[in-house]
Design an enzyme around this catalytic site. Structure first.
Site, short mmCIF file in Angstrom:
data_model
loop_
_atom_site.label_atom_id
_atom_site.label_comp_id
_atom_site.label_asym_id
_atom_site.label_seq_id
_atom_site.Cartn_x
_atom_site.Cartn_y
_atom_site.Cartn_z
N CYS A 48 37.57 38.88 41.31
CA CYS A 48 36.34 39.33 40.64
C CYS A 48 35.25 38.28 40.75
CB CYS A 48 36.62 39.64 39.17
SG CYS A 48 37.80 40.97 38.88
N CYS A 101 40.37 37.18 36.46
CA CYS A 101 40.52 37.77 37.80
C CYS A 101 39.80 36.94 38.86
CB CYS A 101 40.00 39.20 37.78
SG CYS A 101 39.88 39.98 39.41
#
Length: 348
Positions: free
Chosen positions: A90, A87
């Site tokens: 993230c 991700c």
């Protein structure tokens, strides 16, 4: 808040996800066997001793989530960052949160959970995309957001978190509640009720004590008084998620009312034997099994529906299974096994 990533109180574990691809009743007692007098709150004033402070930032696992997040949030707010190695956002957000938490100087802790390695909790909380951030206070989620935010907004998010009511190891109310819960778990509803009642005399609108006394009523078979008790509870903040223990009692009462309206289990069983896709008959059988205390059977019927048709009555089987989890409690073997099977259905 906007973009709230959770839909139900944590006690019942909210919706699932997909992967990357003031009525004072403190002096009431249930009709349970008499128990020796238990000490009041003053008897717990010197217990505790306070656990050593953990690091402000740590990683957690499914097995440690309860201790690292739920229990720790009863001492101070805990932020949970759900992330995954693949991700990109993230990777942007996590260092921002870490800096903001450290800058808060101990006001809040950060717990990180890799959903690739530990997907169950994210699923239970209804995470639909990552990064997803939840703030827990007093054992339940109170705020959250999804997606990467600039550092100024993350700091503002931390600043607006409530401090909670405390409840650390040296808190006499927390100590009384803990002993009362243990007494109830040991089958001593009378002794537990005395302690829950003592807390309610000290704090007449205490949610956990109200829920505990309600559980004593249920243990004594007094459903009417349990309902009157939880219905009479006046929440201090209508916008705050309900205490998980109170939500669990409301779920038990709701399930009991539903069961009384169901039909003949023999006829229902015959219906699904004639048509395995008769989801309504299977759903009703799940509710009847729950009423009889046959938890594995109840979960099995609902899991079968989920596996066959997630769209049945707007995902009713999964939602009902989550209600069962709430009623059974997160540590019940039936909850653990059914949640494992549910995660397998949803993530494979």
């Amino acid at each position: 808040m906007s973009d709230n990533p959770y839909g139900n109180s944590f006690g019942g574990y909210g919706a699932q996800t997909s992967g990357p691809a003031g009525q004072t009743v403190g002096n009431a007692q249930p009709q349970a066997p008499a128990a020796p007098a238990s000490p009041g709150l003053e008897g717990f004033a010197d217990l505790g001793g306070g656990a050593a402070q953990a690091d402000l930032v740590k990683d957690t696992t499914t097995a440690n989530f309860s201790a690292d997040v739920i229990q720790e949030s009863r001492r101070q707010p805990v932020i949970v960052d759900f992330w995954a190695p693949w991700c990109g956002p993230c990777k942007q957000l996590t260092p921002i949160i870490e800096r903001a938490v450290k800058a808060a100087g101990g006001k809040v802790k950060l717990v990180k959970m890799n959903i690739d390695d530990h997907p169950a909790i994210a699923g239970q909380l209804g995470v639909q995309s990552i990064p997803a951030v939840f703030a827990f206070v007093d054992g339940q989620p109170v705020d959250g957001f999804m997606g990467a935010l600039p550092e100024s907004e993350v700091k503002a998010f931390i600043d607006r978190l409530p401090k909670g009511k405390g409840g650390g190891a040296d808190d006499p109310v927390a100590q009384a509640l803990e002993q009362a819960r243990q007494l109830l778990a040991d089958g001593d509803a009378g002794g537990a009720a005395q302690l829950f009642g003592a807390v309610l005399q000290h704090e007449p609108n205490h949610a956990a004590a109200t829920a505990g006394l309600g559980e004593c009523y249920l243990a004594a078979g007094d459903t009417a008084r349990a309902k009157a008790l939880v219905d009479g509870y006046a929440a201090e903040d209508a916008g705050k998620p309900e205490d998980p223990a109170l939500a669990a009692i409301r779920t038990k009462l709701k399930l009991a009312e539903e069961i009384s309206e169901l039909g003949d289990p023999v006829a229902l069983q015959a219906r699904i034997e004639g048509d395995p896709d008769d989801h309504q008959a299977r759903y009703d059988l799940a509710l009847i099994a729950q009423a009889k205390g046959e938890r594995a059977t109840a979960a099995g019927h609902l899991l079968e529906i989920i596996g066959r048709d997630r769209t049945f009555e707007d995902d009713a089987a999964r939602k009902k299974l989550l209600e069962f989890f709430e009623a059974w409690g997160p540590t019940d073997p039936a909850t653990k096994e059914a949640r494992r099977k549910l995660s397998s259905l949803l993530f494979t």
